[in-house]
Design a protein around this motif. Sequence first.
Motif, short mmCIF file in Angstrom:
data_model
loop_
_atom_site.label_atom_id
_atom_site.label_comp_id
_atom_site.label_asym_id
_atom_site.label_seq_id
_atom_site.Cartn_x
_atom_site.Cartn_y
_atom_site.Cartn_z
N ILE A 15 1.15 13.05 1.52
CA ILE A 15 0.74 12.15 2.60
C ILE A 15 0.15 10.88 2.03
N GLN A 16 -0.69 11.00 1.01
CA GLN A 16 -1.30 9.83 0.39
C GLN A 16 -0.24 8.90 -0.19
N ARG A 17 0.72 9.46 -0.87
CA ARG A 17 1.78 8.66 -1.50
C ARG A 17 2.62 7.93 -0.44
N ILE A 18 3.01 8.65 0.61
CA ILE A 18 3.86 8.06 1.65
C ILE A 18 3.08 7.03 2.47
N LEU A 19 1.83 7.34 2.82
CA LEU A 19 1.03 6.40 3.60
C LEU A 19 0.76 5.11 2.83
N ALA A 20 0.58 5.21 1.53
CA ALA A 20 0.36 4.00 0.73
C ALA A 20 1.54 3.05 0.88
N GLN A 21 2.75 3.58 0.85
CA GLN A 21 3.94 2.74 1.01
C GLN A 21 4.04 2.22 2.45
N LEU A 22 3.78 3.08 3.43
CA LEU A 22 3.87 2.65 4.82
C LEU A 22 2.86 1.55 5.14
N LEU A 23 1.63 1.70 4.66
CA LEU A 23 0.61 0.70 4.93
C LEU A 23 0.95 -0.63 4.27
N GLN A 24 1.58 -0.56 3.13
CA GLN A 24 1.92 -1.79 2.41
C GLN A 24 3.10 -2.52 3.05
N PHE A 25 4.11 -1.78 3.50
CA PHE A 25 5.34 -2.42 3.93
C PHE A 25 5.60 -2.39 5.44
N GLU A 26 5.02 -1.47 6.18
CA GLU A 26 5.36 -1.31 7.59
C GLU A 26 4.30 -1.79 8.57
N VAL A 27 3.03 -1.69 8.20
CA VAL A 27 1.95 -2.06 9.12
C VAL A 27 1.67 -3.55 8.97
N ARG A 28 1.75 -4.27 10.10
CA ARG A 28 1.61 -5.73 10.07
C ARG A 28 0.34 -6.22 10.76
N ASP A 29 -0.61 -5.35 11.03
CA ASP A 29 -1.83 -5.74 11.73
C ASP A 29 -2.73 -6.54 10.78
N PRO A 30 -3.05 -7.80 11.12
CA PRO A 30 -3.87 -8.61 10.21
C PRO A 30 -5.31 -8.11 10.07
N ARG A 31 -5.78 -7.29 11.02
CA ARG A 31 -7.15 -6.77 10.91
C ARG A 31 -7.28 -5.77 9.77
N ILE A 32 -6.17 -5.17 9.38
CA ILE A 32 -6.23 -4.12 8.36
C ILE A 32 -6.29 -4.71 6.96
N GLY A 33 -5.41 -5.61 6.63
CA GLY A 33 -5.40 -6.19 5.30
C GLY A 33 -4.97 -5.19 4.25
N MET A 34 -5.55 -5.30 3.06
CA MET A 34 -5.22 -4.39 1.97
C MET A 34 -6.10 -3.14 2.06
N VAL A 35 -5.46 -1.98 1.90
CA VAL A 35 -6.15 -0.70 2.06
C VAL A 35 -5.96 0.14 0.80
N ASN A 36 -7.03 0.73 0.33
CA ASN A 36 -6.95 1.73 -0.74
C ASN A 36 -7.18 3.10 -0.11
N ILE A 37 -6.28 4.02 -0.38
CA ILE A 37 -6.47 5.38 0.10
C ILE A 37 -7.15 6.16 -1.01
N ASN A 38 -8.40 6.55 -0.78
CA ASN A 38 -9.17 7.25 -1.80
C ASN A 38 -8.84 8.74 -1.86
N ASP A 39 -8.68 9.36 -0.70
CA ASP A 39 -8.45 10.79 -0.67
C ASP A 39 -7.83 11.17 0.67
N VAL A 40 -7.08 12.26 0.66
CA VAL A 40 -6.53 12.84 1.88
C VAL A 40 -6.92 14.31 1.89
#
Length: 133
Positions: A15-40
């Motif tokens: 989940i962590q690996r897939i979400l990292a890619q989804l957050l980087q390439f699919e989510v376009r909300d400007p409120r989010i910006g860059m996200v680091n996933i620390n743990d799942v």
Amino acid sequence: MARDFKRTDRLGDAIQRILAQLLQFEVRDPRIGMVNINDVSVSRDLSIARIYVTFVGKESDEECAEAEEALNKAAGFLRSQLAKELDIRTTPRLHFIYDTTSVRGQKLSNLIDKAMREDRAASGDRDDDSAAD
């Protein structure tokens, strides 16, 4: 021989690996910006996944809370995209949590560095006084 990892751990890593890619390439909300996933952390019954995140470039707690809220609103979309990638019967519900441990760790590190500098300065002054006698 016992397994080294539980199923929940393996699923959490996926989940962590897939979400990292989804957050980087699919989510376009400007409120989010860059996200680091620390743990799942996935519950034992695989129904809930708690994703601990930190936000790069967010200075205030209000900005981080707003970004966390935006992520939780996008959780349904992310869950549907995750379901396409994972080969499991049910996809866990996603719950994003702002993780303050790295921020607190940085503050503690700065306090320790400051205390060490002050201690060195104080001990250096004492050495200069004893050398003058």
